[in-house]
Design a protein around this motif. Structure first.
Motif, short mmCIF file in Angstrom:
data_model
loop_
_atom_site.label_atom_id
_atom_site.label_comp_id
_atom_site.label_asym_id
_atom_site.label_seq_id
_atom_site.Cartn_x
_atom_site.Cartn_y
_atom_site.Cartn_z
N LEU A 45 -90.27 48.43 34.14
CA LEU A 45 -90.52 49.48 35.19
C LEU A 45 -91.76 49.16 35.56
N ASN A 46 -91.73 49.27 37.24
CA ASN A 46 -92.94 49.21 37.93
C ASN A 46 -93.39 50.69 38.43
N ILE A 47 -94.41 51.14 38.15
CA ILE A 47 -94.86 52.39 38.47
C ILE A 47 -95.81 52.32 39.75
N VAL A 48 -95.37 52.71 40.76
CA VAL A 48 -96.22 52.45 41.82
C VAL A 48 -96.98 53.77 42.59
N GLY A 49 -98.13 53.66 42.95
CA GLY A 49 -99.00 54.90 43.31
C GLY A 49 -100.47 54.45 43.68
N GLU A 50 -100.94 55.58 44.32
CA GLU A 50 -102.40 55.10 44.70
C GLU A 50 -103.29 55.43 43.68
N PRO A 51 -104.57 55.06 43.72
CA PRO A 51 -105.64 55.13 42.58
C PRO A 51 -105.66 56.79 42.35
N GLY A 52 -105.99 57.31 41.03
CA GLY A 52 -105.92 58.63 40.70
C GLY A 52 -104.49 59.32 40.76
N SER A 53 -103.51 58.39 40.94
CA SER A 53 -102.20 59.04 41.04
C SER A 53 -101.53 59.42 39.67
N GLY A 54 -102.10 59.12 38.65
CA GLY A 54 -101.40 59.47 37.33
C GLY A 54 -100.54 58.29 36.51
N LYS A 55 -100.79 56.97 37.35
CA LYS A 55 -100.15 55.63 36.77
C LYS A 55 -100.60 55.72 35.42
N ASN A 112 -90.22 36.01 31.26
CA ASN A 112 -89.23 35.15 30.56
C ASN A 112 -89.29 35.35 29.01
N ALA A 113 -90.49 35.38 28.57
CA ALA A 113 -90.91 35.59 27.23
C ALA A 113 -90.25 36.97 26.59
N ILE A 114 -90.78 37.84 27.31
CA ILE A 114 -90.42 39.32 27.15
C ILE A 114 -88.90 39.44 27.04
N LYS A 115 -88.23 39.01 28.22
CA LYS A 115 -86.73 39.14 28.34
C LYS A 115 -86.02 38.26 27.24
N SER A 116 -86.59 37.35 26.52
CA SER A 116 -86.00 36.50 25.36
C SER A 116 -85.98 37.13 24.08
N VAL A 117 -87.13 38.06 24.00
CA VAL A 117 -87.19 38.90 22.86
C VAL A 117 -86.68 40.28 22.85
N GLN A 118 -86.15 40.53 23.98
CA GLN A 118 -85.65 41.86 24.50
C GLN A 118 -86.80 43.09 24.36
N GLY A 119 -88.01 42.50 24.85
CA GLY A 119 -89.23 43.62 24.75
C GLY A 119 -89.01 44.40 25.97
N SER A 120 -90.22 45.02 26.10
CA SER A 120 -90.22 46.23 27.46
C SER A 120 -91.61 45.67 28.07
N LEU A 121 -91.34 46.21 29.39
CA LEU A 121 -92.87 45.88 30.13
C LEU A 121 -92.83 47.08 31.05
N LEU A 122 -94.03 47.52 31.16
CA LEU A 122 -94.71 48.58 32.46
C LEU A 122 -95.74 47.99 33.26
N ILE A 123 -95.33 47.83 34.56
CA ILE A 123 -96.19 47.34 35.46
C ILE A 123 -96.83 48.57 36.21
N LEU A 124 -98.21 48.40 36.46
CA LEU A 124 -98.74 49.62 37.38
C LEU A 124 -99.41 48.84 38.49
N SER A 125 -99.17 49.14 39.59
CA SER A 125 -99.42 48.78 40.80
C SER A 125 -99.60 49.79 42.00
N SER A 126 -100.59 49.36 43.10
CA SER A 126 -100.59 50.09 44.26
C SER A 126 -99.49 50.16 45.09
N MET A 127 -98.80 48.98 45.22
CA MET A 127 -97.51 48.79 46.09
C MET A 127 -96.47 48.29 45.21
N PRO A 128 -95.31 48.43 45.60
CA PRO A 128 -94.10 47.81 44.87
C PRO A 128 -94.24 46.16 44.67
N ILE A 129 -94.34 45.76 43.56
CA ILE A 129 -94.49 44.39 43.21
C ILE A 129 -93.62 43.62 43.80
N ALA A 130 -92.29 44.04 44.11
CA ALA A 130 -91.26 43.16 44.87
C ALA A 130 -91.60 42.96 46.32
#
Length: 228
Positions: A45-55, A112-130
């Protein structure tokens, strides 16, 4: 004699009960509550928001829930080391991710490593990573497949709650009429909450006055440089 205020650092309460829900952040909060049911090629999951938004607050809630490891950069070896120590699929948080501060090859192998072990990832950013300017095509494909939750600009209800929390954490009594006065005149941004809150805190300490509409009027006049 006017007292000179000292800049003191405060640690904001980061538990779930202290996260205020409104229309602007409901989607992101719902995604956190939805884990581990995150759809897609990998649980991410990528949570997107400006600084101070609660990410970071939501990340702390998720970290408490999952025992996730917070990283400043991608580290595929860390994924495998954790799997060797623990039978459970690891969870990770990548904070402030951007194309400018990332090793794209390392990030690709990390995903790829996270996917291979069925792990989870949370990405925080100020704009959508895509939407970032990635050069590696395979990495771009991976990032486009990650779920996105945008934290929108705050509404009046959230601004009121955040200001009240800001002052409460500093043991300052904030009259509701003052908070309504500020909310009706301030910029609609999370950064404005911290700027105005800090300015009022300093002014109250320096002048030895309690928080009030009059004090807020003086501070906003200085901040906005307009007749309010």
């Amino acid at each position: 004699m006017q007292q000179i205020p000292m800049d003191l650092s405060f640690r904001s309460a980061q538990d779930r009960d202290n996260f205020f829900i409104s229309a602007s952040n409901q989607l992101a909060a719902d995604w956190i509550d939805r884990w581990p049911d995150w759809p897609g090629q990998m649980q991410a999951l990528n949570i997107v928001g400006e600084p101070g938004s609660g990410k970071s607050h939501l990340a702390a809630v998720w970290q408490e829930q999952t025992g996730s490891v917070s990283l400043s950069k991608a580290d595929a070896d860390m994924v495998h080391r954790l799997m060797e120590k623990n039978a459970e699929a690891p969870c990770f948080i990548l904070d402030n991710l951007s194309a400018e501060n990332s090793d794209e090859e390392a990030l690709f192998h990390f995903l790829n490593a996270i996917k291979s072990v069925q792990g989870s990832l949370l990405i925080l950013s100020s704009m959508p990573i895509a939407l970032m300017n990635w050069k590696l095509a395979d990495l771009m494909s991976r990032l486009k497949a990650i779920n996105v939750a945008q934290i929108e600009l705050p509404d009046d209800m959230l601004l009121f709650a955040l200001l009240e929390k800001y002052f409460a954490e500093r043991q300052l009594v904030a009259p509701h009429n003052m908070l309504h006065y500020i909310v009706s005149r301030m910029d609609r941004s999370f950064s404005a909450v911290h700027q105005i809150g800090a300015a009022l805190d300093r002014e109250a300490l320096a002048s030895k006055k309690s928080l009030s509409v009059n004090l807020a009027r003086d501070v906003l006049h200085k901040q906005l440089e307009i007749d309010i």
